[in-house]
Motif scaffolding. Sequence first.
Motif, PDB file in Angstrom:
ATOM      1  N   SER A 475       0.694  -0.999  -0.020  1.00  0.00           N
ATOM      2  CA  SER A 475       0.096   0.049   0.078  1.00  0.00           C
ATOM      3  C   SER A 475       0.951   1.226  -0.100  1.00  0.00           C
ATOM      4  N   GLU A 478       0.662   4.542   2.453  1.00  0.00           N
ATOM      5  CA  GLU A 478       0.327   4.240   3.685  1.00  0.00           C
ATOM      6  C   GLU A 478       1.305   4.308   4.843  1.00  0.00           C
ATOM      7  N   CYS A 484      -5.059   8.657   8.359  1.00  0.00           N
ATOM      8  CA  CYS A 484      -5.791   9.167   7.554  1.00  0.00           C
ATOM      9  C   CYS A 484      -5.345   9.987   6.344  1.00  0.00           C
ATOM     10  N   ARG A 545     -12.307  -7.673   7.112  1.00  0.00           N
ATOM     11  CA  ARG A 545     -13.662  -6.990   7.260  1.00  0.00           C
ATOM     12  C   ARG A 545     -14.550  -8.166   7.457  1.00  0.00           C
ATOM     13  N   GLY A 590      -8.865  -5.066  -1.301  1.00  0.00           N
ATOM     14  CA  GLY A 590      -9.442  -3.901  -1.571  1.00  0.00           C
ATOM     15  C   GLY A 590     -10.577  -4.055  -2.716  1.00  0.00           C
ATOM     16  N   GLU A 632     -17.685  -1.328  -1.366  1.00  0.00           N
ATOM     17  CA  GLU A 632     -16.425  -1.025  -1.381  1.00  0.00           C
ATOM     18  C   GLU A 632     -15.493  -1.494  -0.039  1.00  0.00           C
ATOM     19  N   ARG A 634     -11.510  -0.938   1.566  1.00  0.00           N
ATOM     20  CA  ARG A 634     -10.362  -0.179   1.480  1.00  0.00           C
ATOM     21  C   ARG A 634      -9.040  -0.856   1.079  1.00  0.00           C
ATOM     22  N   ASP A 637      -7.520  -4.186   2.343  1.00  0.00           N
ATOM     23  CA  ASP A 637      -8.721  -4.894   3.196  1.00  0.00           C
ATOM     24  C   ASP A 637      -8.962  -6.370   2.687  1.00  0.00           C
TER      25      ASP A 637
END
Length: 659
Positions: A475, A478, A484, A545, A590, A632, A634, A637
């Motif tokens: 990523s 990140e 954030c 998730r 993702g 969706e 992230r 994920d």
Amino acid sequence: MTVPAPRLDDLTWDDMMAAIRRRIPAESDGTWTLHAPADPGVTLLELFAYLLEQRLYWLDQAPDALVIAVLRLLGLDPPRPARPAATVLQPAARTDTAAVPVVPAGTALSRDLMGRVVFTLDDDVAVFPLAEGGEVTVWTDRDRTADLRARRDVTLLASDGAPAQARFTLPLTGELPAPGPLSLLVELAAPAASAPSWLPGATAGVPPPAELTWSWFRPDSDVAGEFEKVEDGTAGLRRSGVVRLHPPPGWSTRDTGLLVSTRAATYAAPPRLRQLALNVSAAHHRLRRTARGTDLAEQITAWLKLPGQHLVLPEAAGLLLEATVRLAGEVWLPVPDFTFGASADRTFLIDREEGAVVFGDGLTGRIPRPVPDVTDDYVTDDCVSVDYVIGGGRTGNGGRTANWQPAWDAPGEQGAVSAANLVPAEGGQDPETVAAARQRAAASLGEVTRAVTADDFVTLARTTPGVAVARAYPSLGEHPGFPCSTVPGAVTVHVVPSVPRDDFTREDFVVAPQPDPGTLCAVAARLESARLLTSEVFVRAPAYREVTLRVDLSGDPADRTRVSTVVGMALRRFLDPLVGGEEQGGWPFGETLRPSALLRAAQRALGDLADVAAVAIGLDGADATEDCDEVELRAGDLPVLRAVRIRTVPAVEPGEGLV
């Protein structure tokens, strides 16, 4: 399109002479009129053309010495020597005393009557007495001995991070003290990337997946304690290996209980035990020998002060692996080639085929001189000594047998020691040829050694030595400290470990694989050494998730239980992080969850059993209520299916609802 390799020696002698004859009139201003072979000048031109033709031929021929020198300049290994096969032997020793016998390290054992393939033990083995017909008992949540006896994998510890333990009872008899450590073969169902500790390809220094404690106890009593020292070849039950447990004073063969425990079972997947055996040692296909002056006297006395001297070692033809030479008290060491040697270097080459050590020419490698006390008919043992190892090659590979006996020329009484190899002998390789080394060098040009692109991070993470990483996702931007924001130069690599996917119904099946701390440390260390100076690399587990699905079936299926099982298993596999997705290589990081894709997966699995009308998706504990809504995820994920609710809706007849 591949460009063909040019051929450099395509000019022949006839072509050269034809071109030369055409130029003679112009170069000689017409004064050279006789161009026949009888002319001495033409004879010289023919000679020079012949020499040039030979030089052109050499352009396409790279000698082995040049290839080896180029490999060393590139920082690559020269042609690799033969490699010995390895196995685990369980010796049995005959004794007439009440003490526990010890089979010393270096004991030579052969699996054939002629003694052509000889293995030697790596460690001393204390052969503790075993009960006749006794077997190791295993207790985890219940007695698992029958599973181990039937060669079914036994789950030892959990992978939930909670405390865990497994107990064993060894089939020891008597009440004898320990003259050495308890040596155990712990064979696990581990991924191929975690090679067993006894094989040549095993990686040393890999952090363990969990901190283990090995202790002992006496069954039916309160006597217990920890071992003084533990040599854990399994690296914390990450791979198969030999565990050597050193008992404290006062321990005896009455203390047959063995306990392995951890305060936090942080495994990616519970370790699966296949075999546990006592009184073992790793063994390799090699045999150490020494040749002294009297053995080599005929060769030594024939030496002259000339280059290319060599010593042929007894019984080493086609088997020579290693050697160290001592001449007149000076130690000579082996080198892969003489290319970068100096005239005073005491070095030599190993000629495996001849079974000899070959010395230099005085320019790149010193010429050995006959020592002062060598006469024409007398050489002492002290003036020359060669310690060498024979063995290696593919001939050492083989299956499991129980007919190992001491080598025919081994010291000691024949039949006093026997053995069986508990795992196949593997890893033996013949010497690498120069041609194979060139191919390896060419292939190494495409190897990823620096983490520059996103694909580089994936490749380096997945090929981390000693740990099994199935997938990796970089990523970019990140940073764990700034969740954030996008941080330039920061890269967080999410790794998914390789865990079993052979049976989705096993009780130890891991739905959402998490990398163990040792794997994260190993991958982080590899990426840290390969990253660019301006990059900041972090290694983390994927973020899972929770997904809840509602599947609407049209009509009334005849076998609702079977339909529910088929749908649940199909969707569970389709969303799996290792074998899910349309390509069955794991659900993409993702990737958006689409009801249409889930509906197709469920319908493919059901076939004619039922018709799927709709699929609804709920995320992170939310109920699946709305049809057709995409969900969706992230970047980084992955979904993990927690529940599938089957609902039956009325069947829609063709044309129904049309005006």
